[in-house]
Design a protein around this motif. Structure first.
Motif, PDB file in Angstrom:
ATOM      1  N   VAL A 129       1.031  -1.347   0.016  1.00 32.63           N
ATOM      2  CA  VAL A 129       0.003   0.060  -0.026  1.00 32.63           C
ATOM      3  C   VAL A 129       0.845   1.422   0.208  1.00 32.63           C
ATOM      4  O   VAL A 129       0.654   2.300  -0.757  1.00 32.63           O
ATOM      5  N   ALA A 130       1.820   1.430   0.825  1.00 29.38           N
ATOM      6  CA  ALA A 130       2.797   2.483   0.867  1.00 29.38           C
ATOM      7  C   ALA A 130       3.664   2.534  -0.472  1.00 29.38           C
ATOM      8  O   ALA A 130       3.682   3.994  -0.856  1.00 29.38           O
ATOM      9  N   LEU A 131       3.917   1.641  -0.939  1.00 30.64           N
ATOM     10  CA  LEU A 131       4.760   1.841  -2.420  1.00 30.64           C
ATOM     11  C   LEU A 131       3.735   2.456  -3.188  1.00 30.64           C
ATOM     12  O   LEU A 131       4.171   3.377  -4.092  1.00 30.64           O
ATOM     13  N   VAL A 132       2.328   1.947  -3.592  1.00 28.78           N
ATOM     14  CA  VAL A 132       1.636   2.473  -4.666  1.00 28.78           C
ATOM     15  C   VAL A 132       1.200   3.908  -4.252  1.00 28.78           C
ATOM     16  O   VAL A 132       1.186   4.748  -4.939  1.00 28.78           O
ATOM     17  N   ALA A 133       0.908   4.103  -2.948  1.00 28.77           N
ATOM     18  CA  ALA A 133       0.491   5.397  -2.439  1.00 28.77           C
ATOM     19  C   ALA A 133       1.702   6.386  -2.650  1.00 28.77           C
ATOM     20  O   ALA A 133       1.318   7.676  -3.130  1.00 28.77           O
ATOM     21  N   ALA A 134       2.836   6.336  -2.288  1.00 36.24           N
ATOM     22  CA  ALA A 134       3.999   6.944  -2.620  1.00 36.24           C
ATOM     23  C   ALA A 134       4.140   7.332  -4.302  1.00 36.24           C
ATOM     24  O   ALA A 134       4.369   8.322  -4.692  1.00 36.24           O
ATOM     25  N   ALA A 135       3.910   6.343  -4.888  1.00 39.26           N
ATOM     26  CA  ALA A 135       4.090   6.395  -6.322  1.00 39.26           C
ATOM     27  C   ALA A 135       2.983   7.283  -6.881  1.00 39.26           C
ATOM     28  O   ALA A 135       3.166   8.018  -8.107  1.00 39.26           O
ATOM     29  N   ALA A 136       1.794   6.987  -6.237  1.00 40.00           N
ATOM     30  CA  ALA A 136       0.661   7.833  -6.948  1.00 40.00           C
ATOM     31  C   ALA A 136       0.605   9.535  -6.508  1.00 40.00           C
ATOM     32  O   ALA A 136       0.095  10.134  -7.228  1.00 40.00           O
ATOM     33  N   LEU A 137       1.150   9.715  -5.201  1.00 42.62           N
ATOM     34  CA  LEU A 137       0.688  10.890  -4.640  1.00 42.62           C
ATOM     35  C   LEU A 137       2.027  11.917  -4.368  1.00 42.62           C
ATOM     36  O   LEU A 137       1.916  13.001  -4.200  1.00 42.62           O
ATOM     37  N   ALA A 138       3.045  11.048  -5.033  1.00 46.03           N
ATOM     38  CA  ALA A 138       4.314  12.104  -4.629  1.00 46.03           C
ATOM     39  C   ALA A 138       4.626  12.910  -6.178  1.00 46.03           C
ATOM     40  O   ALA A 138       4.284  12.315  -7.077  1.00 46.03           O
ATOM     41  N   PRO A 139       4.543  14.337  -5.976  1.00 44.54           N
ATOM     42  CA  PRO A 139       4.711  15.094  -7.108  1.00 44.54           C
ATOM     43  C   PRO A 139       5.925  14.646  -7.814  1.00 44.54           C
ATOM     44  O   PRO A 139       7.105  14.204  -7.411  1.00 44.54           O
ATOM     45  N   ASP A 140       5.962  15.056  -9.054  1.00 47.69           N
ATOM     46  CA  ASP A 140       6.979  15.001  -9.938  1.00 47.69           C
ATOM     47  C   ASP A 140       7.066  16.520 -10.872  1.00 47.69           C
ATOM     48  O   ASP A 140       6.099  17.036 -10.776  1.00 47.69           O
ATOM     49  N   VAL A 141       8.163  16.684 -11.565  1.00 49.60           N
ATOM     50  CA  VAL A 141       8.248  17.906 -12.124  1.00 49.60           C
ATOM     51  C   VAL A 141       9.072  17.726 -13.454  1.00 49.60           C
ATOM     52  O   VAL A 141      10.290  16.910 -13.421  1.00 49.60           O
ATOM     53  N   ALA A 142       8.856  18.317 -14.671  1.00 48.59           N
ATOM     54  CA  ALA A 142       9.745  18.405 -15.893  1.00 48.59           C
ATOM     55  C   ALA A 142       9.203  19.487 -16.449  1.00 48.59           C
ATOM     56  O   ALA A 142       8.154  20.102 -16.605  1.00 48.59           O
ATOM     57  N   ASP A 143      10.412  20.442 -17.115  1.00 44.45           N
ATOM     58  CA  ASP A 143      10.237  21.563 -17.772  1.00 44.45           C
ATOM     59  C   ASP A 143       9.372  22.686 -17.124  1.00 44.45           C
ATOM     60  O   ASP A 143       8.528  23.272 -17.729  1.00 44.45           O
ATOM     61  N   GLY A 144       9.607  22.635 -15.792  1.00 47.85           N
ATOM     62  CA  GLY A 144       9.221  23.567 -14.769  1.00 47.85           C
ATOM     63  C   GLY A 144       7.649  23.031 -14.539  1.00 47.85           C
ATOM     64  O   GLY A 144       7.008  24.082 -13.927  1.00 47.85           O
ATOM     65  N   VAL A 145       7.002  22.242 -15.117  1.00 49.46           N
ATOM     66  CA  VAL A 145       5.460  22.027 -14.758  1.00 49.46           C
ATOM     67  C   VAL A 145       5.668  20.798 -13.638  1.00 49.46           C
ATOM     68  O   VAL A 145       6.186  19.775 -13.792  1.00 49.46           O
ATOM     69  N   ARG A 146       4.848  20.963 -12.749  1.00 47.32           N
ATOM     70  CA  ARG A 146       4.580  20.199 -11.534  1.00 47.32           C
ATOM     71  C   ARG A 146       3.278  19.196 -11.903  1.00 47.32           C
ATOM     72  O   ARG A 146       2.492  19.816 -12.030  1.00 47.32           O
ATOM     73  N   TRP A 147       3.238  17.789 -11.312  1.00 45.20           N
ATOM     74  CA  TRP A 147       2.001  17.326 -11.470  1.00 45.20           C
ATOM     75  C   TRP A 147       2.123  16.111 -10.254  1.00 45.20           C
ATOM     76  O   TRP A 147       3.229  15.930 -10.015  1.00 45.20           O
ATOM     77  N   VAL A 148       1.002  15.602 -10.029  1.00 42.16           N
ATOM     78  CA  VAL A 148       1.093  14.372  -8.991  1.00 42.16           C
ATOM     79  C   VAL A 148       0.469  13.364 -10.222  1.00 42.16           C
ATOM     80  O   VAL A 148      -0.443  13.388 -10.828  1.00 42.16           O
ATOM     81  N   PRO A 149       1.071  12.262 -10.127  1.00 40.62           N
ATOM     82  CA  PRO A 149       0.665  11.084 -10.861  1.00 40.62           C
ATOM     83  C   PRO A 149      -0.830  10.574 -10.978  1.00 40.62           C
ATOM     84  O   PRO A 149      -1.445  10.627 -12.221  1.00 40.62           O
ATOM     85  N   VAL A 150      -1.246  10.470  -9.877  1.00 36.38           N
ATOM     86  CA  VAL A 150      -2.744   9.987  -9.883  1.00 36.38           C
ATOM     87  C   VAL A 150      -3.465  11.202 -10.202  1.00 36.38           C
ATOM     88  O   VAL A 150      -4.585  10.812 -10.918  1.00 36.38           O
ATOM     89  N   PHE A 151      -3.413  12.636  -9.959  1.00 38.48           N
ATOM     90  CA  PHE A 151      -4.210  13.614 -10.477  1.00 38.48           C
ATOM     91  C   PHE A 151      -4.132  13.680 -12.119  1.00 38.48           C
ATOM     92  O   PHE A 151      -5.041  13.723 -12.687  1.00 38.48           O
TER      93      PHE A 151
END
Length: 143
Positions: free
Chosen positions: A78-100
């Motif tokens: 559960v923790a692995l999937v939650a971290a992968a889904a909800l930890a934000p990422d950034v590329a080219d100055g744009v931030r997003w959250v994978p699940v969003f």
């Protein structure tokens, strides 16, 4: 092989760990960014993600996992999937959250998701540690 009579079937646990690993990889691979790339180029990221699956393979010698071993394994998944889904990422100055991103939700500002991501990542590390300790204790007690 040891059979405790009750508990989570070891094969089901292995399946759970593999599904969680594939889900986490898929969530991060949909649109990889700097955080995902950093985790991939370090040895620690991939190894840490693989520990529960490796331990689940080793735990196949038990037919069923008692609660003191099954619970940490489930928390890890559960923790692995939650971290992968909800930890934000950034590329080219744009931030997003994978699940969003997957759900098509694009908030103007990602509010405090950095903190959520860090807490979830720390929780995953703690879950891996707990699972490893529980596995080693179980293995020692069945010798």
């Amino acid at each position: 092989m040891t059979d405790t009579g009750r508990g989570l079937p070891a094969r089901a646990n292995l399946g759970l760990q593999l599904v969680a690993l594939v889900a986490a990889i898929t969530l991060r691979a949909v649109r990889p960014g700097a955080v995902t790339e950093f985790l991939l180029v370090t040895v620690v990221g991939p190894l840490l993600a693989l520990v529960p699956a490796v331990l689940a393979v080793a735990a196949l010698r038990f037919r069923r996992l008692p609660a003191q071993l099954a619970v940490p394994f489930v928390v890890c998944a559960v923790a692995l999937v939650a971290a992968a889904a909800l930890a934000p990422d950034v590329a080219d100055g744009v931030r997003w959250v994978p699940v969003f991103d997957l759900l098509g939700v694009h908030p103007q500002r990602i509010i405090r998701m950095d903190i959520v991501g860090r807490v979830l990542a720390a929780g995953y590390v703690l879950a891996v540690t707990w699972t490893t300790v529980a596995f080693l204790r179980m293995r020692r007690s069945t010798r």
